[in-house]
Every structure is written in structure tokens, then in C-alpha cells.
Design a protein around this motif. Structure first.
Motif, PDB file in Angstrom:
ATOM      1  N   TYR A  72      49.738  -3.142  27.758  1.00  0.00           N
ATOM      2  CA  TYR A  72      49.446  -3.237  26.417  1.00  0.00           C
ATOM      3  C   TYR A  72      49.466  -1.649  25.691  1.00  0.00           C
ATOM      4  N   ASN A  73      49.850  -1.533  24.404  1.00  0.00           N
ATOM      5  CA  ASN A  73      49.518  -0.238  23.837  1.00  0.00           C
ATOM      6  C   ASN A  73      48.362  -0.273  23.190  1.00  0.00           C
ATOM      7  N   ARG A  74      47.765  -1.490  22.665  1.00  0.00           N
ATOM      8  CA  ARG A  74      46.344  -1.381  22.275  1.00  0.00           C
ATOM      9  C   ARG A  74      45.782  -2.713  22.550  1.00  0.00           C
ATOM     10  N   ILE A  85      50.462  -5.767  21.972  1.00  0.00           N
ATOM     11  CA  ILE A  85      49.030  -5.570  21.594  1.00  0.00           C
ATOM     12  C   ILE A  85      48.320  -6.841  22.004  1.00  0.00           C
ATOM     13  N   VAL A 119      39.745  -1.168  17.992  1.00  0.00           N
ATOM     14  CA  VAL A 119      40.997  -1.025  18.435  1.00  0.00           C
ATOM     15  C   VAL A 119      40.956   0.254  19.683  1.00  0.00           C
ATOM     16  N   ILE A 120      41.284  -0.114  20.728  1.00  0.00           N
ATOM     17  CA  ILE A 120      41.378   0.748  22.046  1.00  0.00           C
ATOM     18  C   ILE A 120      42.811   0.927  22.018  1.00  0.00           C
ATOM     19  N   GLN A 121      43.198   2.356  22.072  1.00  0.00           N
ATOM     20  CA  GLN A 121      44.399   2.839  22.275  1.00  0.00           C
ATOM     21  C   GLN A 121      44.611   3.120  23.507  1.00  0.00           C
ATOM     22  N   VAL A 146      42.719  -5.156  20.370  1.00  0.00           N
ATOM     23  CA  VAL A 146      42.081  -5.283  19.104  1.00  0.00           C
ATOM     24  C   VAL A 146      41.083  -6.175  19.511  1.00  0.00           C
ATOM     25  N   ASP A 163      55.674  -1.785  20.317  1.00  0.00           N
ATOM     26  CA  ASP A 163      54.370  -2.268  20.707  1.00  0.00           C
ATOM     27  C   ASP A 163      53.829  -3.644  21.000  1.00  0.00           C
ATOM     28  N   ALA A 206      39.097   4.925  20.855  1.00  0.00           N
ATOM     29  CA  ALA A 206      38.649   3.688  20.355  1.00  0.00           C
ATOM     30  C   ALA A 206      38.590   4.136  18.896  1.00  0.00           C
TER      31      ALA A 206
END
Length: 114
Positions: free
Chosen positions: A94-96, A74, A86-88, A98, A72, A39
């Protein structure tokens, strides 16, 4: 507060608050901790191109829902001017993520030290 984050058992639970549940079309997201890469605090991401809304809302600097850009996918629930993390993710739809959250520095540290 747009999102309430909690860690329960081996999952991160993201619960949009208030009307954000309606706009996001989600009561919560449950992400296994071993699917979280890391993150960061990134208030500037809100200015990036979002891509296609699937479904989602974008108005007055407020972004909520699923957005797809290239490869992606998101999930956004954030607003300009708020503290955004932002959590990867890996191995998820989900890729991320936000997210606008209370105590963003605390959450970034907590997620990165799992």
C-alpha cells in the motif's frame, strides 16, 4: 472505533474492529515503522476519487478495503464525518492507509515522532 492502532516492537499494527474485519477481508495490517513516511489528519480525503475497488466496499459514505487509482494502492477503513488519518508508506503493498481512528491528533503526533 473502526481501527485499533498499536505499536509493538518495531511495527505499527492496524486492526479493523467488528464487522470491518469482514468488509476489509483483513484481521490486521502489520507495517514496519521504518516503512512509514509520515501521517496527517485529513477528513477531506474521503471525498477524493477512490479508483477501482480490489476488493472493497463503498456505501453510505463508508469505504473499506483496497482501492487502486493509477499507480497508488490505498487501504481504506474510514467513514465520512469521522476523524481520518492518512499514513504515507514506502516499500509496502500500500502507498497509503486511510483510517478512521480514536484520538487522531495523538496518533498523527506519535507516528510523526517515531
Amino acid at each position: 472505533m473502526r481501527n485499533k492502532l498499536t505499536i509493538k516492537n518495531s511495527d505499527l499494527i492496524v486492526a479493523p474492529q467488528g464487522l470491518d474485519k469482514f468488509w476489509a477481508l483483513k484481521n490486521k495490517l502489520t507495517i514496519p515503522l521504518n516503512h512509514i513516511v509520515g501521517a496527517t489528519l485529513d477528513n477531506g480525503i474521503i471525498f477524493d476519487k477512490k479508483g477501482l475497488r480490489l476488493p472493497g466496499t463503498a456505501a453510505f459514505g463508508y469505504y473499506v478495503g483496497t482501492f487502486k487509482s493509477n499507480s497508488d494502492t490505498i487501504f481504506y477503513n474510514a467513514k465520512k464525518g469521522e476523524n481520518i488519518i492518512v499514513i504515507q508508506l514506502k516499500d509496502e503493498n500500500y502507498n497509503r492507509l486511510v483510517l478512521s481512528v480514536d484520538n487522531p491528533h495523538e496518533w498523527v503526533d506519535k507516528i510523526n515522532n517515531l
